[in-house]
Design a protein around this motif. Structure first.
Motif, PDB file in Angstrom:
ATOM      1  N   ARG A   1      -4.308  61.240  75.899  1.00  0.00           N
ATOM      2  CA  ARG A   1      -2.941  61.722  75.692  1.00  0.00           C
ATOM      3  C   ARG A   1      -2.532  61.541  74.226  1.00  0.00           C
ATOM      4  N   LEU A   2      -3.393  61.990  73.348  1.00  0.00           N
ATOM      5  CA  LEU A   2      -3.258  61.726  71.922  1.00  0.00           C
ATOM      6  C   LEU A   2      -1.964  62.284  71.355  1.00  0.00           C
ATOM      7  N   ILE A   3      -1.196  61.409  70.696  1.00  0.00           N
ATOM      8  CA  ILE A   3      -0.027  61.794  69.915  1.00  0.00           C
ATOM      9  C   ILE A   3      -0.451  61.729  68.454  1.00  0.00           C
ATOM     10  N   LEU A   4      -0.425  62.848  67.780  1.00  0.00           N
ATOM     11  CA  LEU A   4      -0.936  62.931  66.417  1.00  0.00           C
ATOM     12  C   LEU A   4       0.205  63.235  65.448  1.00  0.00           C
ATOM     13  N   ALA A   5       0.510  62.278  64.572  1.00  0.00           N
ATOM     14  CA  ALA A   5       1.538  62.482  63.557  1.00  0.00           C
ATOM     15  C   ALA A   5       0.920  63.127  62.324  1.00  0.00           C
ATOM     16  N   ARG A   6       1.640  64.075  61.736  1.00  0.00           N
ATOM     17  CA  ARG A   6       1.191  64.734  60.508  1.00  0.00           C
ATOM     18  C   ARG A   6       2.400  65.019  59.618  1.00  0.00           C
ATOM     19  N   PHE A   7       2.226  64.804  58.308  1.00  0.00           N
ATOM     20  CA  PHE A   7       3.228  65.295  57.372  1.00  0.00           C
ATOM     21  C   PHE A   7       3.259  66.824  57.461  1.00  0.00           C
ATOM     22  N   TYR A   8       4.464  67.390  57.330  1.00  0.00           N
ATOM     23  CA  TYR A   8       4.600  68.837  57.544  1.00  0.00           C
ATOM     24  C   TYR A   8       5.601  69.450  56.577  1.00  0.00           C
ATOM     25  N   PHE A   9       5.206  70.553  56.000  1.00  0.00           N
ATOM     26  CA  PHE A   9       6.152  71.467  55.373  1.00  0.00           C
ATOM     27  C   PHE A   9       5.461  72.813  55.233  1.00  0.00           C
ATOM     28  N   ALA A  10       6.068  73.840  55.787  1.00  0.00           N
ATOM     29  CA  ALA A  10       5.515  75.191  55.720  1.00  0.00           C
ATOM     30  C   ALA A  10       6.534  76.130  55.094  1.00  0.00           C
ATOM     31  N   ALA A  11       6.023  77.121  54.402  1.00  0.00           N
ATOM     32  CA  ALA A  11       6.874  78.146  53.790  1.00  0.00           C
ATOM     33  C   ALA A  11       6.087  79.452  53.767  1.00  0.00           C
ATOM     34  N   ARG A  12       6.706  80.493  53.277  1.00  0.00           N
ATOM     35  CA  ARG A  12       6.030  81.800  53.271  1.00  0.00           C
ATOM     36  C   ARG A  12       4.800  81.800  52.368  1.00  0.00           C
ATOM     37  N   THR A  13       4.832  80.970  51.322  1.00  0.00           N
ATOM     38  CA  THR A  13       3.658  80.830  50.461  1.00  0.00           C
ATOM     39  C   THR A  13       3.309  79.357  50.321  1.00  0.00           C
ATOM     40  N   ARG A  14       2.048  79.098  49.993  1.00  0.00           N
ATOM     41  CA  ARG A  14       1.601  77.725  49.803  1.00  0.00           C
ATOM     42  C   ARG A  14       2.349  77.071  48.641  1.00  0.00           C
ATOM     43  N   ASP A  15       2.573  77.820  47.566  1.00  0.00           N
ATOM     44  CA  ASP A  15       3.251  77.247  46.406  1.00  0.00           C
ATOM     45  C   ASP A  15       4.667  76.785  46.749  1.00  0.00           C
ATOM     46  N   ALA A  28       5.710  75.795  49.675  1.00  0.00           N
ATOM     47  CA  ALA A  28       5.588  74.596  50.502  1.00  0.00           C
ATOM     48  C   ALA A  28       5.266  73.376  49.641  1.00  0.00           C
ATOM     49  N   LEU A  29       4.343  73.539  48.700  1.00  0.00           N
ATOM     50  CA  LEU A  29       3.956  72.424  47.841  1.00  0.00           C
ATOM     51  C   LEU A  29       5.104  71.979  46.949  1.00  0.00           C
ATOM     52  N   ALA A  30       5.933  72.902  46.537  1.00  0.00           N
ATOM     53  CA  ALA A  30       7.063  72.544  45.682  1.00  0.00           C
ATOM     54  C   ALA A  30       7.970  71.530  46.359  1.00  0.00           C
ATOM     55  N   GLN A  31       8.118  71.619  47.668  1.00  0.00           N
ATOM     56  CA  GLN A  31       8.925  70.659  48.422  1.00  0.00           C
ATOM     57  C   GLN A  31       8.135  69.412  48.805  1.00  0.00           C
ATOM     58  N   ALA A  32       6.884  69.597  49.195  1.00  0.00           N
ATOM     59  CA  ALA A  32       6.119  68.495  49.781  1.00  0.00           C
ATOM     60  C   ALA A  32       5.525  67.543  48.753  1.00  0.00           C
ATOM     61  N   GLU A  92      17.297  66.763  52.735  1.00  0.00           N
ATOM     62  CA  GLU A  92      17.496  66.798  54.183  1.00  0.00           C
ATOM     63  C   GLU A  92      17.732  68.212  54.701  1.00  0.00           C
ATOM     64  N   ASP A  93      18.407  69.054  53.930  1.00  0.00           N
ATOM     65  CA  ASP A  93      18.619  70.427  54.373  1.00  0.00           C
ATOM     66  C   ASP A  93      17.316  71.216  54.414  1.00  0.00           C
ATOM     67  N   ARG A  94      16.431  70.958  53.458  1.00  0.00           N
ATOM     68  CA  ARG A  94      15.122  71.607  53.473  1.00  0.00           C
ATOM     69  C   ARG A  94      14.324  71.182  54.699  1.00  0.00           C
ATOM     70  N   ASN A  95      14.447  69.918  55.094  1.00  0.00           N
ATOM     71  CA  ASN A  95      13.739  69.452  56.286  1.00  0.00           C
ATOM     72  C   ASN A  95      14.251  70.135  57.549  1.00  0.00           C
ATOM     73  N   LEU A  96      15.565  70.313  57.628  1.00  0.00           N
ATOM     74  CA  LEU A  96      16.117  71.049  58.759  1.00  0.00           C
ATOM     75  C   LEU A  96      15.600  72.484  58.773  1.00  0.00           C
ATOM     76  N   GLY A  97      15.592  73.111  57.620  1.00  0.00           N
ATOM     77  CA  GLY A  97      15.081  74.472  57.532  1.00  0.00           C
ATOM     78  C   GLY A  97      13.607  74.558  57.880  1.00  0.00           C
ATOM     79  N   ALA A  98      12.846  73.519  57.551  1.00  0.00           N
ATOM     80  CA  ALA A  98      11.421  73.510  57.884  1.00  0.00           C
ATOM     81  C   ALA A  98      11.209  73.508  59.393  1.00  0.00           C
ATOM     82  N   LEU A  99      12.087  72.822  60.131  1.00  0.00           N
ATOM     83  CA  LEU A  99      11.999  72.867  61.593  1.00  0.00           C
ATOM     84  C   LEU A  99      12.330  74.258  62.110  1.00  0.00           C
ATOM     85  N   ASP A 100      13.344  74.876  61.524  1.00  0.00           N
ATOM     86  CA  ASP A 100      13.676  76.249  61.909  1.00  0.00           C
ATOM     87  C   ASP A 100      12.473  77.165  61.711  1.00  0.00           C
TER      88      ASP A 100
END
Length: 333
Positions: free
Chosen positions: A218-232, A234-238, A305-313
């Protein structure tokens, strides 16, 4: 396949009230978006990760949510009285309407925890195992008498009783002996955000070796996350978030006379769910294929914090529908 959020109560603005508000907003947003679970970390004496009182935090979150499951990731049992922990677990299970998942750990490489709680690091693992044995009995038996090397009780009955029987329990570890213990007891396991995938795969294999080929970690796997339309994008935030985390952890290891290569920023980014929407989808499919995880819990990796909320969206719109409804995509990887 389930998804959740991982809350470590980071405090980049040195404002505890704001840090607590931000994490509460994140969990409420996750529930509104249909995420399955939210897990709260326990840290002590660290102003950048301000979540020492894990059970009051989860009790509060139970009151401001109604559906999402809530978990401890993880309660550090060596620093707590196990009878009190059992009472706290039962209480938050009742307050949440039976939505609580109980994750435990021995505590990481944080010398101040062991110093201030007067616990020798060499004893932490044995104390954690013994405490969990007692807690598990208190949660599942009406009256318990117990005599161990560290803890004892005589005819103890806790009140309230938890709603769930049993309360789902997880051990946060990738250490073979601890994984084998979890397998023998039927507990699940949790893998931390920085853990390399090879270490996670080895833990799953060790679990099945100890518990049998059909045993489910029942593995629970934590991962850092940030996605965007482009990799650049996403990296700018992460990248600032990851560097801040890496510097803090490297400092802890250097103080112990260790290098701590697992916290190298480039390696952390590579192991994380960071990148374009397509990249993150493919990474999730890869992780599912390699580990068979039950849940991935996302640690949004922005200092805003607003970027994190948007990342969930963005996850709910651009990633989750594709990874949960396209098993053929996973099979092809």
């Amino acid at each position: 396949m389930k998804f959740g959020v991982f809350c470590t109560y980071e405090n980049p603005d040195a404002d505890f009230a704001r840090a607590y508000s931000a994490q509460s907003k994140l969990i409420r947003r996750a529930e509104a978006l249909g995420f399955d679970e939210a897990w709260v970390a326990e840290h002590h004496f660290d102003p950048d990760a301000a979540s020492p009182s894990i059970f009051p935090l989860i009790g509060y979150l139970a009151g401001v949510t109604s559906r999402i499951r809530l978990g401890s990731a993880a309660a550090l049992l060596a620093f707590r009285n196990p009878i009190q922990v059992a009472e706290d677990v039962a209480t938050v299970d009742v307050l949440s309407g039976g939505r609580f998942d109980f994750g435990v750990a021995k505590g990481g490489p944080f010398a101040l925890q062991n110093k201030h709680f007067d616990v020798e690091e060499k004893d932490s693992r044995a104390m954690t195992v013994e405490a969990l044995e007692l807690i598990d009995r208190l949660l599942n038996e009406e009256t318990v008498s117990f005599q161990g090397n560290y803890y004892a009780c005589d005819h103890v009955s806790i009140a309230p009783r938890p709603l769930q029987s049993p309360v789902p329990t997880y051990v946060a570890t990738a250490t073979p002996d601890a994984v084998a213990y979890a397998a023998r007891r039927g507990f699940g396991i949790m893998g931390g955000s920085p853990f390399p995938i090879e270490r996670i795969v080895q833990a799953v294999e060790a679990y099945r070796e100890a518990g049998g080929p059909e045993a489910d970690p029942r593995l629970i796997l934590a991962r850092f996350y940030f996605a965007a339309r482009t990799r650049d994008k996403a990296l700018a935030q992460a990248v600032p978030f990851i560097h801040r985390f890496s510097e803090r952890m490297q400092g802890i290891f250097l103080a112990r006379g260790e290098k701590g290569p697992v916290f190298d920023p480039s390696g952390l980014i590579e192991r994380s769910l960071i990148g374009s929407f397509d990249e993150v989808r493919d990474k999730i499919a890869f992780l599912q294929e390699r580990t068979g995880f039950r849940s991935v819990i996302l640690k949004p990796a922005s200092l805003d914090e607003d970027r994190n909320l948007g990342a969930l969206d963005d996850f709910a719109e651009h990633i989750r529908p594709f990874v949960t409804q396209a098993p053929e995509r996973q099979a092809a990887l």
